[in-house]
Design an enzyme around this catalytic site. Structure first.
Site, PDB file in Angstrom:
ATOM      1  N   ALA A  76       0.811  -1.211   0.000  1.00  0.00           N
ATOM      2  CA  ALA A  76       0.000   0.000   0.000  1.00  0.00           C
ATOM      3  C   ALA A  76       0.851   1.271   0.000  1.00  0.00           C
ATOM      4  CB  ALA A  76      -0.950   0.003   1.195  1.00  0.00           C
ATOM      5  N   CYS A 328       3.700   2.747  11.983  1.00  0.00           N
ATOM      6  CA  CYS A 328       4.509   3.723  11.238  1.00  0.00           C
ATOM      7  C   CYS A 328       5.088   4.791  12.152  1.00  0.00           C
ATOM      8  CB  CYS A 328       3.674   4.363  10.124  1.00  0.00           C
ATOM      9  SG  CYS A 328       2.238   5.289  10.699  1.00  0.00           S
TER      10      CYS A 328
END
Length: 388
Positions: A76, A328
Protein backbone atom coordinates in the site's frame (compact mmCIF):
# COMPACT_ATOMS: atom_id res chain seq x y z
CA UNK A 1 8.31 -23.10 28.60
CA UNK A 2 7.74 -19.56 27.27
CA UNK A 3 4.17 -18.65 26.35
CA UNK A 4 3.66 -16.38 23.38
CA UNK A 5 1.75 -13.16 24.10
CA UNK A 6 -1.88 -12.85 23.11
CA UNK A 7 -2.06 -11.26 19.66
CA UNK A 8 -4.15 -8.10 19.47
CA UNK A 9 -2.23 -6.23 16.75
CA UNK A 10 -3.97 -7.39 13.57
CA UNK A 11 -4.10 -3.79 12.31
CA UNK A 12 -0.27 -3.78 12.16
CA UNK A 13 -0.09 -7.08 10.31
CA UNK A 14 -1.88 -10.39 10.09
CA UNK A 15 -0.41 -13.89 10.09
CA UNK A 16 -0.51 -15.47 6.66
CA UNK A 17 -3.41 -17.91 6.46
CA UNK A 18 -2.23 -21.52 6.10
CA UNK A 19 -4.34 -21.88 2.95
CA UNK A 20 -2.56 -18.89 1.46
CA UNK A 21 0.82 -20.38 2.37
CA UNK A 22 -0.02 -23.54 0.44
CA UNK A 23 -0.93 -21.51 -2.65
CA UNK A 24 2.38 -19.66 -2.41
CA UNK A 25 4.43 -22.83 -1.96
CA UNK A 26 3.05 -24.13 -5.23
CA UNK A 27 4.78 -21.20 -6.98
CA UNK A 28 8.25 -22.04 -5.62
CA UNK A 29 10.88 -24.63 -6.50
CA UNK A 30 11.74 -26.34 -9.79
CA UNK A 31 8.66 -28.53 -9.71
CA UNK A 32 6.43 -25.60 -8.86
CA UNK A 33 5.00 -22.69 -10.83
CA UNK A 34 8.27 -20.71 -10.76
CA UNK A 35 8.35 -19.23 -14.27
CA UNK A 36 8.61 -15.55 -15.15
CA UNK A 37 5.07 -14.32 -15.97
CA UNK A 38 6.54 -12.17 -18.76
CA UNK A 39 8.12 -15.16 -20.51
CA UNK A 40 5.23 -15.86 -22.86
CA UNK A 41 7.14 -18.07 -25.30
CA UNK A 42 7.08 -21.23 -23.15
CA UNK A 43 4.83 -23.15 -20.79
CA UNK A 44 6.61 -22.09 -17.59
CA UNK A 45 5.96 -18.42 -18.23
CA UNK A 46 2.47 -19.01 -19.54
CA UNK A 47 1.50 -20.94 -16.41
CA UNK A 48 2.89 -18.19 -14.19
CA UNK A 49 0.98 -15.57 -16.20
CA UNK A 50 -2.25 -17.55 -15.73
CA UNK A 51 -1.66 -17.57 -11.97
CA UNK A 52 -1.01 -13.82 -11.93
CA UNK A 53 -4.18 -13.10 -13.90
CA UNK A 54 -6.25 -15.40 -11.69
CA UNK A 55 -5.02 -13.48 -8.65
CA UNK A 56 -5.82 -10.19 -10.38
CA UNK A 57 -9.39 -11.41 -10.84
CA UNK A 58 -9.59 -12.48 -7.19
CA UNK A 59 -8.50 -9.06 -5.95
CA UNK A 60 -10.86 -7.31 -8.36
CA UNK A 61 -13.79 -9.51 -7.34
CA UNK A 62 -13.51 -8.56 -3.66
CA UNK A 63 -13.69 -4.82 -4.41
CA UNK A 64 -16.07 -4.70 -7.39
CA UNK A 65 -13.43 -3.76 -9.96
CA UNK A 66 -12.45 -5.11 -13.36
CA UNK A 67 -9.25 -7.22 -13.40
CA UNK A 68 -7.52 -4.91 -15.88
CA UNK A 69 -7.96 -2.05 -13.39
CA UNK A 70 -5.70 -3.73 -10.80
CA UNK A 71 -1.98 -2.82 -10.91
CA UNK A 72 0.43 -4.88 -8.78
CA UNK A 73 2.76 -3.02 -6.42
CA UNK A 74 4.97 -3.93 -3.46
CA UNK A 75 2.33 -2.81 -0.96
CA UNK A 76 0.00 0.00 0.00
CA UNK A 77 2.89 2.40 0.61
CA UNK A 78 4.03 2.09 -2.99
CA UNK A 79 0.42 2.25 -4.19
CA UNK A 80 -0.07 5.50 -2.29
CA UNK A 81 3.12 6.96 -3.72
CA UNK A 82 2.13 5.94 -7.24
CA UNK A 83 -1.31 7.48 -6.81
CA UNK A 84 -0.21 10.83 -5.39
CA UNK A 85 3.06 11.38 -7.22
CA UNK A 86 1.78 9.76 -10.39
CA UNK A 87 -1.22 12.07 -10.64
CA UNK A 88 0.78 15.16 -9.69
CA UNK A 89 3.55 14.50 -12.21
CA UNK A 90 1.24 13.47 -15.05
CA UNK A 91 -0.26 16.97 -15.07
CA UNK A 92 2.91 18.36 -16.62
CA UNK A 93 2.44 21.72 -14.90
CA UNK A 94 3.65 23.19 -11.63
CA UNK A 95 1.43 24.12 -8.73
CA UNK A 96 -2.10 23.00 -8.10
CA UNK A 97 -3.79 21.83 -4.93
CA UNK A 98 -4.24 18.50 -3.11
CA UNK A 99 -6.53 17.72 -0.18
CA UNK A 100 -5.78 15.07 2.43
CA UNK A 101 -6.21 14.92 6.21
CA UNK A 102 -4.17 15.14 9.40
CA UNK A 103 -5.00 11.53 10.34
CA UNK A 104 -3.79 9.73 7.23
CA UNK A 105 -1.13 7.03 7.27
CA UNK A 106 2.45 8.29 7.05
CA UNK A 107 2.65 6.88 3.53
CA UNK A 108 0.21 9.61 2.52
CA UNK A 109 1.40 12.40 4.82
CA UNK A 110 5.08 12.04 3.96
CA UNK A 111 4.31 11.83 0.24
CA UNK A 112 2.07 14.89 0.45
CA UNK A 113 4.88 16.82 2.12
CA UNK A 114 7.25 15.84 -0.68
CA UNK A 115 4.78 17.23 -3.19
CA UNK A 116 4.39 20.33 -1.05
CA UNK A 117 8.15 20.87 -1.20
CA UNK A 118 7.84 20.61 -4.99
CA UNK A 119 5.42 23.55 -5.08
CA UNK A 120 1.99 21.90 -4.77
CA UNK A 121 -0.37 23.34 -2.18
CA UNK A 122 -1.71 20.79 0.30
CA UNK A 123 -4.65 21.14 2.68
CA UNK A 124 -4.62 18.81 5.70
CA UNK A 125 -8.20 18.51 6.91
CA UNK A 126 -8.88 18.30 10.65
CA UNK A 127 -11.08 15.35 11.67
CA UNK A 128 -14.30 15.96 13.55
CA UNK A 129 -14.71 14.85 17.17
CA UNK A 130 -15.65 11.35 15.97
CA UNK A 131 -12.40 10.89 14.06
CA UNK A 132 -14.09 11.30 10.68
CA UNK A 133 -13.52 13.47 7.62
CA UNK A 134 -16.89 14.78 6.48
CA UNK A 135 -18.04 15.47 2.93
CA UNK A 136 -18.76 19.05 4.02
CA UNK A 137 -15.16 19.54 5.15
CA UNK A 138 -13.93 18.31 1.77
CA UNK A 139 -16.38 20.53 -0.09
CA UNK A 140 -15.29 23.61 1.83
CA UNK A 141 -11.63 22.87 1.14
CA UNK A 142 -12.03 22.40 -2.63
CA UNK A 143 -10.44 25.05 -4.84
CA UNK A 144 -10.53 25.75 -8.54
CA UNK A 145 -7.03 24.23 -8.83
CA UNK A 146 -7.71 21.14 -6.69
CA UNK A 147 -6.75 18.14 -8.82
CA UNK A 148 -6.61 15.33 -6.23
CA UNK A 149 -8.20 14.37 -2.91
CA UNK A 150 -6.65 11.50 -0.93
CA UNK A 151 -8.41 10.09 2.14
CA UNK A 152 -8.38 6.73 3.85
CA UNK A 153 -11.38 4.42 3.98
CA UNK A 154 -10.63 3.08 7.48
CA UNK A 155 -8.35 4.85 9.93
CA UNK A 156 -5.55 2.52 10.97
CA UNK A 157 -5.49 3.66 14.60
CA UNK A 158 -9.15 4.39 15.34
CA UNK A 159 -10.98 1.97 13.06
CA UNK A 160 -13.35 4.75 11.97
CA UNK A 161 -14.85 4.53 8.47
CA UNK A 162 -15.13 7.60 6.25
CA UNK A 163 -18.13 7.96 3.97
CA UNK A 164 -16.07 7.76 0.81
CA UNK A 165 -19.12 7.46 -1.42
CA UNK A 166 -20.44 10.84 -0.32
CA UNK A 167 -16.97 12.38 -0.37
CA UNK A 168 -16.38 10.95 -3.84
CA UNK A 169 -19.52 12.64 -5.15
CA UNK A 170 -18.18 15.99 -3.92
CA UNK A 171 -14.80 15.40 -5.53
CA UNK A 172 -16.23 14.20 -8.82
CA UNK A 173 -18.54 17.21 -9.08
CA UNK A 174 -15.40 19.36 -9.13
CA UNK A 175 -13.60 17.24 -11.77
CA UNK A 176 -10.78 16.26 -9.40
CA UNK A 177 -9.52 12.71 -8.89
CA UNK A 178 -10.29 10.82 -5.69
CA UNK A 179 -7.75 8.42 -4.17
CA UNK A 180 -8.63 6.18 -1.22
CA UNK A 181 -6.16 4.28 0.95
CA UNK A 182 -8.08 1.06 1.68
CA UNK A 183 -5.24 -0.92 3.29
CA UNK A 184 -7.28 -1.29 6.49
CA UNK A 185 -10.65 -1.55 4.76
CA UNK A 186 -10.41 -4.39 2.25
CA UNK A 187 -12.13 -7.48 3.57
CA UNK A 188 -13.66 -5.52 6.45
CA UNK A 189 -15.83 -3.02 4.55
CA UNK A 190 -18.00 -3.99 1.58
CA UNK A 191 -16.27 -2.13 -1.29
CA UNK A 192 -17.91 -1.75 -4.69
CA UNK A 193 -15.75 0.19 -7.10
CA UNK A 194 -18.24 -0.43 -9.90
CA UNK A 195 -20.52 2.08 -8.14
CA UNK A 196 -18.30 4.15 -5.86
CA UNK A 197 -17.04 7.48 -7.26
CA UNK A 198 -13.42 6.53 -6.54
CA UNK A 199 -10.64 6.82 -9.12
CA UNK A 200 -7.70 5.23 -7.30
CA UNK A 201 -7.63 2.81 -4.36
CA UNK A 202 -4.66 1.26 -2.54
CA UNK A 203 -4.55 -2.27 -1.12
CA UNK A 204 -2.11 -4.38 0.88
CA UNK A 205 -1.99 -8.17 1.24
CA UNK A 206 -0.48 -8.39 4.71
CA UNK A 207 -3.44 -6.65 6.37
CA UNK A 208 -5.67 -9.45 5.06
CA UNK A 209 -3.83 -12.71 5.90
CA UNK A 210 -1.63 -12.51 2.83
CA UNK A 211 2.15 -12.04 2.54
CA UNK A 212 4.10 -8.86 3.12
CA UNK A 213 5.72 -7.16 0.16
CA UNK A 214 2.77 -7.25 -2.22
CA UNK A 215 -0.10 -4.84 -2.81
CA UNK A 216 -2.16 -3.31 -5.57
CA UNK A 217 -3.53 -0.04 -6.87
CA UNK A 218 -6.97 0.18 -8.47
CA UNK A 219 -6.84 2.59 -11.41
CA UNK A 220 -10.31 3.62 -12.58
CA UNK A 221 -11.28 4.92 -16.02
CA UNK A 222 -10.88 8.60 -15.20
CA UNK A 223 -7.38 8.05 -13.80
CA UNK A 224 -6.04 5.88 -16.64
CA UNK A 225 -4.58 8.74 -18.64
CA UNK A 226 -3.78 10.91 -15.62
CA UNK A 227 -1.20 8.71 -13.88
CA UNK A 228 2.56 8.65 -14.45
CA UNK A 229 4.67 5.59 -13.59
CA UNK A 230 7.17 5.90 -10.74
CA UNK A 231 9.19 2.74 -11.47
CA UNK A 232 10.55 2.25 -14.98
CA UNK A 233 12.26 -0.66 -16.67
CA UNK A 234 10.26 -2.79 -19.06
CA UNK A 235 6.78 -1.32 -19.08
CA UNK A 236 5.09 -4.03 -17.02
CA UNK A 237 1.58 -3.58 -15.62
CA UNK A 238 0.36 -1.49 -18.53
CA UNK A 239 3.40 0.75 -18.25
CA UNK A 240 2.48 1.85 -14.72
CA UNK A 241 4.84 -0.33 -12.67
CA UNK A 242 7.87 -2.04 -14.18
CA UNK A 243 9.58 -5.07 -12.65
CA UNK A 244 9.38 -8.86 -12.77
CA UNK A 245 6.19 -9.94 -11.07
CA UNK A 246 6.56 -12.04 -7.89
CA UNK A 247 4.22 -14.88 -8.80
CA UNK A 248 4.20 -16.48 -5.34
CA UNK A 249 3.33 -13.24 -3.55
CA UNK A 250 0.72 -12.24 -6.12
CA UNK A 251 -0.86 -15.69 -5.90
CA UNK A 252 -0.87 -15.31 -2.12
CA UNK A 253 -2.60 -11.93 -2.29
CA UNK A 254 -5.19 -13.31 -4.68
CA UNK A 255 -5.88 -16.28 -2.43
CA UNK A 256 -6.14 -14.05 0.64
CA UNK A 257 -8.65 -11.75 -1.06
CA UNK A 258 -10.68 -14.72 -2.31
CA UNK A 259 -10.82 -16.18 1.21
CA UNK A 260 -11.91 -12.79 2.57
CA UNK A 261 -14.73 -12.65 0.03
CA UNK A 262 -15.93 -16.14 0.94
CA UNK A 263 -15.84 -15.50 4.70
CA UNK A 264 -16.90 -11.83 4.71
CA UNK A 265 -20.28 -12.08 6.44
CA UNK A 266 -19.36 -14.88 8.84
CA UNK A 267 -16.09 -13.28 9.86
CA UNK A 268 -17.64 -9.86 10.41
CA UNK A 269 -20.31 -11.38 12.65
CA UNK A 270 -17.67 -13.22 14.68
CA UNK A 271 -15.46 -10.13 15.10
CA UNK A 272 -18.44 -8.02 16.18
CA UNK A 273 -19.28 -10.51 18.93
CA UNK A 274 -15.68 -10.57 20.16
CA UNK A 275 -15.40 -6.78 20.01
CA UNK A 276 -18.59 -6.31 22.04
CA UNK A 277 -17.37 -8.77 24.67
CA UNK A 278 -14.00 -7.00 24.92
CA UNK A 279 -15.32 -3.44 24.87
CA UNK A 280 -18.14 -4.03 27.32
CA UNK A 281 -15.72 -5.28 29.96
CA UNK A 282 -12.98 -2.71 29.39
CA UNK A 283 -15.37 0.26 29.51
CA UNK A 284 -16.19 -0.75 33.09
CA UNK A 285 -12.66 0.25 34.14
CA UNK A 286 -12.35 3.77 35.60
CA UNK A 287 -11.65 6.51 33.08
CA UNK A 288 -11.55 4.27 29.99
CA UNK A 289 -12.97 5.79 26.82
CA UNK A 290 -13.25 4.75 23.21
CA UNK A 291 -11.66 7.05 20.65
CA UNK A 292 -13.56 7.72 17.45
CA UNK A 293 -17.13 7.10 16.38
CA UNK A 294 -18.91 4.31 18.25
CA UNK A 295 -21.03 3.45 15.21
CA UNK A 296 -19.19 4.45 12.01
CA UNK A 297 -16.32 2.02 12.42
CA UNK A 298 -15.08 -1.47 11.70
CA UNK A 299 -15.38 -3.90 14.64
CA UNK A 300 -11.77 -5.05 14.33
CA UNK A 301 -9.96 -2.02 15.79
CA UNK A 302 -10.37 -0.28 19.15
CA UNK A 303 -8.46 2.78 20.35
CA UNK A 304 -8.83 3.11 24.13
CA UNK A 305 -7.57 5.90 26.38
CA UNK A 306 -7.02 5.22 30.08
CA UNK A 307 -7.47 8.75 31.37
CA UNK A 308 -7.44 7.94 35.11
CA UNK A 309 -4.24 6.59 36.59
CA UNK A 310 -1.08 5.70 34.72
CA UNK A 311 -1.66 2.66 32.51
CA UNK A 312 1.20 0.18 32.98
CA UNK A 313 1.58 -0.63 29.31
CA UNK A 314 5.24 -1.64 29.58
CA UNK A 315 4.41 -4.54 31.90
CA UNK A 316 1.41 -5.48 29.77
CA UNK A 317 3.45 -5.71 26.58
CA UNK A 318 5.01 -8.98 27.74
CA UNK A 319 1.64 -10.70 27.79
CA UNK A 320 -0.35 -8.94 25.04
CA UNK A 321 0.80 -7.83 21.60
CA UNK A 322 -0.89 -4.45 21.07
CA UNK A 323 0.06 -1.03 19.74
CA UNK A 324 0.67 2.12 21.73
CA UNK A 325 0.62 3.97 18.39
CA UNK A 326 0.51 2.92 14.76
CA UNK A 327 3.41 0.83 13.46
CA UNK A 328 4.51 3.72 11.24
CA UNK A 329 5.08 5.92 14.33
CA UNK A 330 6.67 3.37 16.65
CA UNK A 331 10.25 3.87 15.46
CA UNK A 332 10.26 7.53 16.47
CA UNK A 333 8.45 6.97 19.78
CA UNK A 334 6.45 10.10 18.96
CA UNK A 335 2.88 10.54 20.20
CA UNK A 336 0.27 9.41 17.71
CA UNK A 337 -0.43 12.16 15.17
CA UNK A 338 -3.96 10.77 14.90
CA UNK A 339 -4.66 11.23 18.61
CA UNK A 340 -3.07 14.68 18.62
CA UNK A 341 -5.35 15.66 15.73
CA UNK A 342 -8.33 14.49 17.82
CA UNK A 343 -7.31 16.89 20.59
CA UNK A 344 -5.39 14.55 22.89
CA UNK A 345 -2.33 16.03 24.53
CA UNK A 346 0.90 14.02 24.67
CA UNK A 347 0.02 12.64 28.10
CA UNK A 348 -3.35 11.24 27.03
CA UNK A 349 -1.86 9.95 23.80
CA UNK A 350 0.69 8.09 25.91
CA UNK A 351 -2.15 6.47 27.84
CA UNK A 352 -3.86 5.15 24.75
CA UNK A 353 -3.58 1.69 23.26
CA UNK A 354 -4.89 0.11 20.08
CA UNK A 355 -6.32 -3.38 20.34
CA UNK A 356 -7.12 -5.01 17.01
CA UNK A 357 -8.85 -8.35 16.56
CA UNK A 358 -8.77 -10.78 13.68
CA UNK A 359 -9.52 -14.16 12.18
CA UNK A 360 -7.71 -16.17 14.85
CA UNK A 361 -8.87 -14.23 17.94
CA UNK A 362 -10.86 -16.38 20.37
CA UNK A 363 -13.25 -15.76 23.27
CA UNK A 364 -10.53 -17.07 25.57
CA UNK A 365 -8.08 -14.53 24.17
CA UNK A 366 -10.55 -11.72 24.84
CA UNK A 367 -11.23 -12.78 28.43
CA UNK A 368 -7.52 -13.22 29.20
CA UNK A 369 -6.79 -9.79 27.72
CA UNK A 370 -9.45 -8.19 29.91
CA UNK A 371 -7.97 -9.81 33.02
CA UNK A 372 -4.45 -8.70 32.11
CA UNK A 373 -5.48 -5.13 31.32
CA UNK A 374 -7.53 -4.90 34.51
CA UNK A 375 -4.52 -6.06 36.51
CA UNK A 376 -2.26 -3.56 34.74
CA UNK A 377 -4.66 -0.75 35.63
CA UNK A 378 -4.94 -1.85 39.25
CA UNK A 379 -1.19 -2.21 39.69
CA UNK A 380 -0.29 1.15 38.18
CA UNK A 381 0.18 4.09 40.56
CA UNK A 382 -2.24 7.04 40.29
CA UNK A 383 -1.03 9.52 37.71
CA UNK A 384 -0.86 12.32 40.29
CA UNK A 385 1.78 10.27 42.15
CA UNK A 386 4.05 10.02 39.11
CA UNK A 387 4.62 13.72 38.54
CA UNK A 388 3.23 13.46 34.99
Amino acid sequence: MNTRPLYFDYAATTPVDERVIQVMIECLGFHGNFGNPSSSSHAFGQQARQTVEQARRQVADLVGAQPEQIVWTSGATESNNLALKGVAQARGVCGGHIITSQIEHKAILDTARQLQDAGIAVTYLVPDAQGLITPQAVSEAMRDDTFLVSLMLVNNELGTVNDVQAIGEVVRSRQALFHVDAAQGAGKVAIDLSRWPVDLMSFSAHKLYGPKGIGALYVGPQAQQRLQAQIHGGGHEGGLRSGTLATHQIAGMGAAFALAADAFDEEKKSIIALRERLLEQLLKLPGVRLNGSASQRIPHTLSLTFSEGEFNSAALSHSIAFSATSACNSASNAPSHVLLALGHDARLAGRTIRLSLGRFTTVEDVDKAVDLITTACASAPPFWATGL
